[in-house]
Design a protein around this motif. Sequence first.
Motif, PDB file in Angstrom:
ATOM      1  N   ALA A  98      10.223  -4.731 -11.665  1.00 16.46           N
ATOM      2  CA  ALA A  98       9.002  -4.902 -12.461  1.00 16.46           C
ATOM      3  C   ALA A  98       8.226  -6.133 -11.995  1.00 16.46           C
ATOM      4  O   ALA A  98       6.995  -6.098 -11.873  1.00 16.46           O
ATOM      5  CB  ALA A  98       9.349  -5.016 -13.949  1.00 16.46           C
ATOM      6  N   TRP A  99       8.929  -7.232 -11.714  1.00 17.59           N
ATOM      7  CA  TRP A  99       8.278  -8.445 -11.205  1.00 17.59           C
ATOM      8  C   TRP A  99       7.585  -8.155  -9.871  1.00 17.59           C
ATOM      9  O   TRP A  99       6.445  -8.542  -9.654  1.00 17.59           O
ATOM     10  CB  TRP A  99       9.315  -9.563 -11.036  1.00 17.59           C
ATOM     11  CG  TRP A  99       8.753 -10.808 -10.443  1.00 17.59           C
ATOM     12  CD1 TRP A  99       8.212 -11.863 -11.113  1.00 17.59           C
ATOM     13  CD2 TRP A  99       8.657 -11.133  -9.049  1.00 17.59           C
ATOM     14  NE1 TRP A  99       7.781 -12.820 -10.224  1.00 17.59           N
ATOM     15  CE2 TRP A  99       8.048 -12.395  -8.939  1.00 17.59           C
ATOM     16  CE3 TRP A  99       9.034 -10.475  -7.870  1.00 17.59           C
ATOM     17  CZ2 TRP A  99       7.801 -13.015  -7.718  1.00 17.59           C
ATOM     18  CZ3 TRP A  99       8.780 -11.092  -6.656  1.00 17.59           C
ATOM     19  CH2 TRP A  99       8.177 -12.352  -6.584  1.00 17.59           C
ATOM     20  N   LEU A 100       8.287  -7.468  -8.996  1.00 17.96           N
ATOM     21  CA  LEU A 100       7.752  -7.126  -7.686  1.00 17.96           C
ATOM     22  C   LEU A 100       6.487  -6.275  -7.821  1.00 17.96           C
ATOM     23  O   LEU A 100       5.456  -6.556  -7.196  1.00 17.96           O
ATOM     24  CB  LEU A 100       8.819  -6.393  -6.870  1.00 17.96           C
ATOM     25  CG  LEU A 100       8.464  -5.941  -5.468  1.00 17.96           C
ATOM     26  CD1 LEU A 100       8.176  -7.130  -4.564  1.00 17.96           C
ATOM     27  CD2 LEU A 100       9.606  -5.112  -4.893  1.00 17.96           C
ATOM     28  N   LEU A 101       6.554  -5.253  -8.675  1.00 15.03           N
ATOM     29  CA  LEU A 101       5.392  -4.394  -8.901  1.00 15.03           C
ATOM     30  C   LEU A 101       4.203  -5.199  -9.428  1.00 15.03           C
ATOM     31  O   LEU A 101       3.065  -5.002  -9.003  1.00 15.03           O
ATOM     32  CB  LEU A 101       5.735  -3.276  -9.885  1.00 15.03           C
ATOM     33  CG  LEU A 101       6.714  -2.211  -9.407  1.00 15.03           C
ATOM     34  CD1 LEU A 101       7.146  -1.330 -10.559  1.00 15.03           C
ATOM     35  CD2 LEU A 101       6.109  -1.391  -8.268  1.00 15.03           C
ATOM     36  N   ARG A 102       4.465  -6.107 -10.352  1.00 21.97           N
ATOM     37  CA  ARG A 102       3.400  -6.920 -10.947  1.00 21.97           C
ATOM     38  C   ARG A 102       2.695  -7.775  -9.888  1.00 21.97           C
ATOM     39  O   ARG A 102       1.468  -7.856  -9.860  1.00 21.97           O
ATOM     40  CB  ARG A 102       3.979  -7.809 -12.047  1.00 21.97           C
ATOM     41  CG  ARG A 102       2.976  -8.680 -12.738  1.00 21.97           C
ATOM     42  CD  ARG A 102       1.967  -7.848 -13.478  1.00 21.97           C
ATOM     43  NE  ARG A 102       1.167  -8.698 -14.344  1.00 21.97           N
ATOM     44  CZ  ARG A 102       0.224  -8.262 -15.118  1.00 21.97           C
ATOM     45  NH1 ARG A 102      -0.045  -6.976 -15.159  1.00 21.97           N
ATOM     46  NH2 ARG A 102      -0.462  -9.076 -15.867  1.00 21.97           N
ATOM     47  N   HIS A 103       3.472  -8.400  -9.022  1.00 22.86           N
ATOM     48  CA  HIS A 103       2.865  -9.251  -7.996  1.00 22.86           C
ATOM     49  C   HIS A 103       2.130  -8.448  -6.933  1.00 22.86           C
ATOM     50  O   HIS A 103       1.074  -8.872  -6.453  1.00 22.86           O
ATOM     51  CB  HIS A 103       3.917 -10.182  -7.390  1.00 22.86           C
ATOM     52  CG  HIS A 103       4.235 -11.317  -8.307  1.00 22.86           C
ATOM     53  ND1 HIS A 103       3.446 -12.432  -8.403  1.00 22.86           N
ATOM     54  CD2 HIS A 103       5.222 -11.472  -9.215  1.00 22.86           C
ATOM     55  CE1 HIS A 103       3.934 -13.245  -9.313  1.00 22.86           C
ATOM     56  NE2 HIS A 103       5.016 -12.680  -9.827  1.00 22.86           N
ATOM     57  N   VAL A 104       2.656  -7.296  -6.577  1.00 23.67           N
ATOM     58  CA  VAL A 104       1.968  -6.432  -5.622  1.00 23.67           C
ATOM     59  C   VAL A 104       0.658  -5.941  -6.237  1.00 23.67           C
ATOM     60  O   VAL A 104      -0.405  -5.985  -5.596  1.00 23.67           O
ATOM     61  CB  VAL A 104       2.869  -5.255  -5.195  1.00 23.67           C
ATOM     62  CG1 VAL A 104       2.083  -4.213  -4.400  1.00 23.67           C
ATOM     63  CG2 VAL A 104       4.066  -5.757  -4.392  1.00 23.67           C
ATOM     64  N   GLU A 105       0.727  -5.499  -7.480  1.00 19.00           N
ATOM     65  CA  GLU A 105      -0.473  -5.024  -8.162  1.00 19.00           C
ATOM     66  C   GLU A 105      -1.522  -6.141  -8.276  1.00 19.00           C
ATOM     67  O   GLU A 105      -2.704  -5.928  -8.021  1.00 19.00           O
ATOM     68  CB  GLU A 105      -0.117  -4.503  -9.554  1.00 19.00           C
ATOM     69  CG  GLU A 105      -1.317  -3.992 -10.320  1.00 19.00           C
ATOM     70  CD  GLU A 105      -0.969  -3.555 -11.707  1.00 19.00           C
ATOM     71  OE1 GLU A 105      -1.251  -2.375 -12.016  1.00 19.00           O
ATOM     72  OE2 GLU A 105      -0.435  -4.364 -12.477  1.00 19.00           O
ATOM     73  N   LYS A 106      -1.091  -7.329  -8.629  1.00 23.02           N
ATOM     74  CA  LYS A 106      -2.008  -8.462  -8.773  1.00 23.02           C
ATOM     75  C   LYS A 106      -2.669  -8.799  -7.421  1.00 23.02           C
ATOM     76  O   LYS A 106      -3.871  -9.040  -7.365  1.00 23.02           O
ATOM     77  CB  LYS A 106      -1.279  -9.680  -9.326  1.00 23.02           C
ATOM     78  CG  LYS A 106      -2.190 -10.841  -9.640  1.00 23.02           C
ATOM     79  CD  LYS A 106      -1.483 -11.907 -10.411  1.00 23.02           C
ATOM     80  CE  LYS A 106      -2.318 -13.111 -10.744  1.00 23.02           C
ATOM     81  NZ  LYS A 106      -3.608 -13.252 -10.165  1.00 23.02           N
ATOM     82  N   ALA A 107      -1.885  -8.787  -6.357  1.00 27.83           N
ATOM     83  CA  ALA A 107      -2.446  -9.076  -5.026  1.00 27.83           C
ATOM     84  C   ALA A 107      -3.528  -8.056  -4.664  1.00 27.83           C
ATOM     85  O   ALA A 107      -4.584  -8.429  -4.141  1.00 27.83           O
ATOM     86  CB  ALA A 107      -1.338  -9.080  -3.977  1.00 27.83           C
ATOM     87  N   LEU A 108      -3.282  -6.793  -4.953  1.00 32.66           N
ATOM     88  CA  LEU A 108      -4.274  -5.754  -4.646  1.00 32.66           C
ATOM     89  C   LEU A 108      -5.501  -5.858  -5.552  1.00 32.66           C
ATOM     90  O   LEU A 108      -6.627  -5.664  -5.103  1.00 32.66           O
ATOM     91  CB  LEU A 108      -3.651  -4.363  -4.737  1.00 32.66           C
ATOM     92  CG  LEU A 108      -3.043  -3.842  -3.431  1.00 32.66           C
ATOM     93  CD1 LEU A 108      -1.868  -4.655  -2.967  1.00 32.66           C
ATOM     94  CD2 LEU A 108      -2.700  -2.391  -3.554  1.00 32.66           C
ATOM     95  N   SER A 109      -5.277  -6.181  -6.815  1.00 34.11           N
ATOM     96  CA  SER A 109      -6.392  -6.342  -7.755  1.00 34.11           C
ATOM     97  C   SER A 109      -7.259  -7.529  -7.361  1.00 34.11           C
ATOM     98  O   SER A 109      -8.492  -7.467  -7.491  1.00 34.11           O
ATOM     99  CB  SER A 109      -5.865  -6.545  -9.179  1.00 34.11           C
ATOM    100  OG  SER A 109      -5.206  -5.385  -9.607  1.00 34.11           O
ATOM    101  N   ASP A 110      -6.643  -8.609  -6.906  1.00 26.58           N
ATOM    102  CA  ASP A 110      -7.392  -9.794  -6.486  1.00 26.58           C
ATOM    103  C   ASP A 110      -8.300  -9.491  -5.288  1.00 26.58           C
ATOM    104  O   ASP A 110      -9.349 -10.102  -5.123  1.00 26.58           O
ATOM    105  CB  ASP A 110      -6.454 -10.958  -6.144  1.00 26.58           C
ATOM    106  CG  ASP A 110      -5.779 -11.538  -7.377  1.00 26.58           C
ATOM    107  OD1 ASP A 110      -6.194 -11.208  -8.513  1.00 26.58           O
ATOM    108  OD2 ASP A 110      -4.807 -12.318  -7.197  1.00 26.58           O
ATOM    109  N   GLU A 111      -7.868  -8.541  -4.448  1.00 27.13           N
ATOM    110  CA  GLU A 111      -8.651  -8.164  -3.268  1.00 27.13           C
ATOM    111  C   GLU A 111      -9.843  -7.288  -3.630  1.00 27.13           C
ATOM    112  O   GLU A 111     -10.837  -7.268  -2.919  1.00 27.13           O
ATOM    113  CB  GLU A 111      -7.787  -7.401  -2.268  1.00 27.13           C
ATOM    114  CG  GLU A 111      -6.727  -8.241  -1.599  1.00 27.13           C
ATOM    115  CD  GLU A 111      -5.807  -7.394  -0.726  1.00 27.13           C
ATOM    116  OE1 GLU A 111      -6.044  -6.178  -0.546  1.00 27.13           O
ATOM    117  OE2 GLU A 111      -4.831  -7.973  -0.199  1.00 27.13           O
ATOM    118  N   ALA A 112      -9.712  -6.539  -4.724  1.00 23.58           N
ATOM    119  CA  ALA A 112     -10.751  -5.568  -5.094  1.00 23.58           C
ATOM    120  C   ALA A 112     -11.983  -6.232  -5.682  1.00 23.58           C
ATOM    121  O   ALA A 112     -12.038  -7.326  -6.063  1.00 23.58           O
ATOM    122  CB  ALA A 112     -10.189  -4.563  -6.085  1.00 23.58           C
TER     123      ALA A 112
END
Length: 169
Positions: free
Chosen positions: A155-169
């Motif tokens: 869950a932590w891993l998913l959250r950080h991956v999702e946040k990194a992609l959201s920050d790029e958008a």
Amino acid sequence: MKDMETTRRQIVDYWTQHQSECGLSVDSAEAEELCWCCAQSRQLQRCHIDPRALGDSECPSNLVLLCGQCHAEAPNVEDPDFMWTWLRAHAASACGTYWYQRGFLEYEFLYGKKPFVGLERNEAVVTRIDEEIGRYIRRTSTHWGQGKLNPATIAWLLRHVEKALSDEA
């Protein structure tokens, strides 16, 4: 019959004759090597269907093969049908994905939503997800003896991956 006298092979042979493998995480060909709940290749334990603490037997008809973590989560009730209900309910849709599915559920529990909702699904996004997983996976580890990431870590891993992609958008 003593626990050590009951072999994995005896347990598998018994249940191959008495329980359908439909809907389970493993089939009879791999049941001696993989956990019957999570289908991971880990050290298996003999798990009592009806608990030993309630005086039940050590014979193959009262045992299934689970890894230590699944064994700890298995039901401790005097109701043999419930063990099979529990095993089928926890069967992974694809072999080896059980703990990842649990990680996605943990994410939903923690954040109240599924990961990656709203992200466009295309090859470029999938490539970026893979890259970010590679970046963040280095900041994770497994508990000693587990050999796999636990749901909270996923869950932590998913959250950080999702946040990194959201920050790029």
